[in-house]
Design a protein around this motif. Structure first.
Motif, PDB file in Angstrom:
ATOM      1  N   LEU A 104      43.437  38.044  31.096  1.00 15.86           N
ATOM      2  CA  LEU A 104      42.201  38.388  31.784  1.00 15.86           C
ATOM      3  C   LEU A 104      42.348  39.726  32.511  1.00 15.86           C
ATOM      4  N   VAL A 105      43.464  39.874  33.206  1.00 18.03           N
ATOM      5  CA  VAL A 105      43.688  41.075  34.012  1.00 18.03           C
ATOM      6  C   VAL A 105      44.246  42.213  33.162  1.00 18.03           C
ATOM      7  N   LEU A 106      45.241  41.925  32.332  1.00 16.29           N
ATOM      8  CA  LEU A 106      45.889  42.990  31.565  1.00 16.29           C
ATOM      9  C   LEU A 106      44.947  43.661  30.575  1.00 16.29           C
ATOM     10  N   MET A 119      42.074  46.126  39.726  1.00 12.62           N
ATOM     11  CA  MET A 119      43.008  45.136  39.176  1.00 12.62           C
ATOM     12  C   MET A 119      44.302  45.102  39.983  1.00 12.62           C
ATOM     13  N   ASP A 120      44.737  46.263  40.508  1.00 11.13           N
ATOM     14  CA  ASP A 120      45.902  46.286  41.404  1.00 11.13           C
ATOM     15  C   ASP A 120      45.630  45.449  42.645  1.00 11.13           C
ATOM     16  N   ALA A 121      44.411  45.545  43.165  1.00 12.64           N
ATOM     17  CA  ALA A 121      44.043  44.741  44.338  1.00 12.64           C
ATOM     18  C   ALA A 121      44.063  43.250  43.993  1.00 12.64           C
ATOM     19  N   ILE A 122      43.587  42.892  42.801  1.00 13.29           N
ATOM     20  CA  ILE A 122      43.626  41.494  42.349  1.00 13.29           C
ATOM     21  C   ILE A 122      45.082  41.025  42.260  1.00 13.29           C
ATOM     22  N   VAL A 123      45.937  41.851  41.684  1.00 11.93           N
ATOM     23  CA  VAL A 123      47.363  41.501  41.558  1.00 11.93           C
ATOM     24  C   VAL A 123      47.984  41.328  42.932  1.00 11.93           C
ATOM     25  N   CYS A 151      35.124  43.808  43.818  1.00 11.73           N
ATOM     26  CA  CYS A 151      34.741  44.518  42.590  1.00 11.73           C
ATOM     27  C   CYS A 151      35.560  44.022  41.403  1.00 11.73           C
ATOM     28  N   GLY A 152      36.857  43.790  41.619  1.00 15.03           N
ATOM     29  CA  GLY A 152      37.703  43.266  40.551  1.00 15.03           C
ATOM     30  C   GLY A 152      37.248  41.894  40.087  1.00 15.03           C
ATOM     31  N   LEU A 153      36.896  41.029  41.030  1.00 16.87           N
ATOM     32  CA  LEU A 153      36.389  39.703  40.671  1.00 16.87           C
ATOM     33  C   LEU A 153      35.070  39.806  39.909  1.00 16.87           C
ATOM     34  N   ALA A 154      34.217  40.727  40.335  1.00 16.27           N
ATOM     35  CA  ALA A 154      32.929  40.913  39.657  1.00 16.27           C
ATOM     36  C   ALA A 154      33.141  41.385  38.218  1.00 16.27           C
ATOM     37  N   VAL A 155      34.048  42.321  38.017  1.00  6.72           N
ATOM     38  CA  VAL A 155      34.334  42.814  36.666  1.00  6.72           C
ATOM     39  C   VAL A 155      34.904  41.688  35.808  1.00  6.72           C
ATOM     40  N   LEU A 156      35.841  40.933  36.354  1.00  7.22           N
ATOM     41  CA  LEU A 156      36.423  39.823  35.596  1.00  7.22           C
ATOM     42  C   LEU A 156      35.352  38.805  35.220  1.00  7.22           C
ATOM     43  N   HIS A 157      34.462  38.494  36.175  1.00  7.84           N
ATOM     44  CA  HIS A 157      33.416  37.505  35.898  1.00  7.84           C
ATOM     45  C   HIS A 157      32.430  38.024  34.846  1.00  7.84           C
TER      46      HIS A 157
END
Length: 165
Positions: A104-106, A119-123, A151-157
């Motif tokens: 999901l992240v990579l 994504m760094d913030a998510i990690v 923003c990272g969560l929004a992009v992932l969703h």
């Protein structure tokens, strides 16, 4: 006709919401390999690669003297932990589910500098278990860290709508 099922299709994504999956992956990272690998290494080679990439990223942000001190301490110690402390979340996922969460992240990394920051913030938040104040860097305030995670969560969703948020 036999059709191959990829790892993303094999996971029951209804077990957790998006943040739950990310926290579960962080707990999975805490588990050291029990397959005979050296202490401090992970059973998944991608997890080890993520640790190495994180070390290199952090090293670039330091002065020459700080870099030399870290390199010296690296050679004198057994292992540098990926996380500052163990996750309070009990790992409830298996290796294949963890690999799917990793994807999901990579899959989103390397697309743009801004998305990489998110994504760094998510990690940092979910995988490394850092608090908001620990996420502060010379380039990122605590408010920036919160916004980067949102923003990272929004992009992932948006990218993976099949994972509840």
């Amino acid at each position: 006709m036999n059709t191959a099922i990829n790892i993303m299709q094999a996971v029951d994504w209804t077990r957790f919401d998006l943040e739950g999956w990310l926290y579960q992956f962080g707990a999975w990272l805490d588990q050291e390999s029990f397959t005979g690998a050296p202490k401090g290494s992970y059973s998944n080679p991608i997890a080890s690669a993520m640790v190495q990439a994180e070390k290199k990223r952090r090293l670039k942000q330091l002065s020459k003297k700080q870099q030399q001190e870290i390199i010296a301490s690296y050679f004198t110690s057994d292992v540098e932990p990926f996380r500052k402390r163990k996750s309070k979340v009990t790992c409830q996922i298996e290796d294949n589910e963890a690999r799917a969460v990793q994807r999901l992240v990579l899959d989103l990394m390397g697309r743009s500098e801004i998305m990489d920051d998110w994504m760094d913030a998510i990690v940092d938040r979910y995988f490394r278990g850092l608090s908001w104040s620990e996420m502060v860097t010379p380039e990122r305030t605590q408010a920036d860290a919160r916004q980067d995670v949102k923003c990272g969560l929004a992009v992932l969703h948006c990218r993976y709508g099949f994972v509840a948020y």
